[in-house]
Write an enzyme that holds these catalytic residues in place. Sequence first.
Site, PDB file in Angstrom:
ATOM      1  N   SER A 107       0.814  -1.212   0.000  1.00  0.00           N
ATOM      2  CA  SER A 107       0.000   0.000   0.000  1.00  0.00           C
ATOM      3  C   SER A 107       0.845   1.258   0.000  1.00  0.00           C
ATOM      4  O   SER A 107       0.324   2.359  -0.198  1.00  0.00           O
ATOM      5  CB  SER A 107      -0.925   0.017   1.220  1.00  0.00           C
ATOM      6  OG  SER A 107      -0.158  -0.057   2.414  1.00  0.00           O
ATOM      7  N   HIS A 128      -2.588  -2.984  -5.445  1.00  0.00           N
ATOM      8  CA  HIS A 128      -3.029  -2.478  -4.151  1.00  0.00           C
ATOM      9  C   HIS A 128      -4.540  -2.585  -4.028  1.00  0.00           C
ATOM     10  O   HIS A 128      -5.278  -1.741  -4.535  1.00  0.00           O
ATOM     11  CB  HIS A 128      -2.571  -1.034  -3.951  1.00  0.00           C
ATOM     12  CG  HIS A 128      -2.999  -0.460  -2.634  1.00  0.00           C
ATOM     13  ND1 HIS A 128      -3.258   0.882  -2.448  1.00  0.00           N
ATOM     14  CD2 HIS A 128      -3.230  -1.049  -1.429  1.00  0.00           C
ATOM     15  CE1 HIS A 128      -3.627   1.083  -1.200  1.00  0.00           C
ATOM     16  NE2 HIS A 128      -3.626  -0.075  -0.562  1.00  0.00           N
ATOM     17  N   GLU A 140      -5.512  -0.111  -7.045  1.00  0.00           N
ATOM     18  CA  GLU A 140      -4.491   0.757  -7.616  1.00  0.00           C
ATOM     19  C   GLU A 140      -3.412  -0.129  -8.238  1.00  0.00           C
ATOM     20  O   GLU A 140      -2.775  -0.925  -7.535  1.00  0.00           O
ATOM     21  CB  GLU A 140      -3.877   1.656  -6.548  1.00  0.00           C
ATOM     22  CG  GLU A 140      -4.822   2.731  -6.043  1.00  0.00           C
ATOM     23  CD  GLU A 140      -4.193   3.638  -5.001  1.00  0.00           C
ATOM     24  OE1 GLU A 140      -4.414   4.850  -5.079  1.00  0.00           O
ATOM     25  OE2 GLU A 140      -3.487   3.127  -4.105  1.00  0.00           O
ATOM     26  N   ASN A 178      -3.605   6.508  -0.354  1.00  0.00           N
ATOM     27  CA  ASN A 178      -2.925   6.696   0.928  1.00  0.00           C
ATOM     28  C   ASN A 178      -2.125   7.994   0.979  1.00  0.00           C
ATOM     29  O   ASN A 178      -1.977   8.597   2.048  1.00  0.00           O
ATOM     30  CB  ASN A 178      -2.019   5.505   1.221  1.00  0.00           C
ATOM     31  CG  ASN A 178      -2.812   4.286   1.638  1.00  0.00           C
ATOM     32  OD1 ASN A 178      -3.999   4.386   1.954  1.00  0.00           O
ATOM     33  ND2 ASN A 178      -2.186   3.130   1.632  1.00  0.00           N
TER      34      ASN A 178
END
Length: 264
Positions: A107, A128, A140, A178
């Site tokens: 991540s 991800h 992702e 993130n």
Amino acid sequence: MQETIAIAGSGAIATGFAATAAGHGDVVLWARSDASAARARAAIDKLTSRMEGVDGARVRIVTDLAELAGATAIVEAISEDLEAKAPLLKQLAELSGDDTMLCTTTSSLSVHVLASAAGVPERFVGLHVFNPVTRMELVELAYSDDTTDAIRARARDLCELLGKKAVEVPDIAGFVVNRLLFPYLFSAVDLMETSGLKPEAIDTCMKLGAGHPMGPLALLDYVGLDVSSAIGEAIGVHVPHRIHDLVAIGSLGKKSGKGFYTYD
């Protein structure tokens, strides 16, 4: 092509990925120990019991890493720790076939660095997924500079097979979600500390005022405060001292029963 999927890992992301993939074929999941395997079995059975038409028995759980060798797509899904991921990815690359797509669910770590550690950057993909994997639609996708066009196409096809929406993102720390999300979450902790507001007050404001399904402090608990701290450090943002203090005493959030909130 129809991928056959193997997963290295037994935590929430690994078991969620396995349950999702079980709706489309047989899956092999590797756990490090018999105890981890038993926990993974229970988690997968619980997840698939809530999923229409999905049989948890389609996930075969093993403790011998070599049993993943026959898969066309191997997904590494262990803790967000470069020192743990790098040697495992190297092992997975060595036992896999020349055409096997090797994926990581990182991540926040560099896909390029992980691909180099594996030694097969041409067939390496950052995949991800988001927790809970069985319900979250986004993936992702990030690649190494050397990932072939054929592997990129297979990664997109795999996401589509699993019912996910793939967005190709640059290989930067934290990707998109993130990188934007955690500074916001950490700012909520700082606001709580400086204002004296209770977690419930901040979370209620953001849920009702911003239309968020979950408040920032509850979300940190859900992600895990240890995982959140690791992500913050990986993307280079300030991690509040309150999070470090809670992690130090074992209050990791929902998974440990206590974080910003207390859980039964």
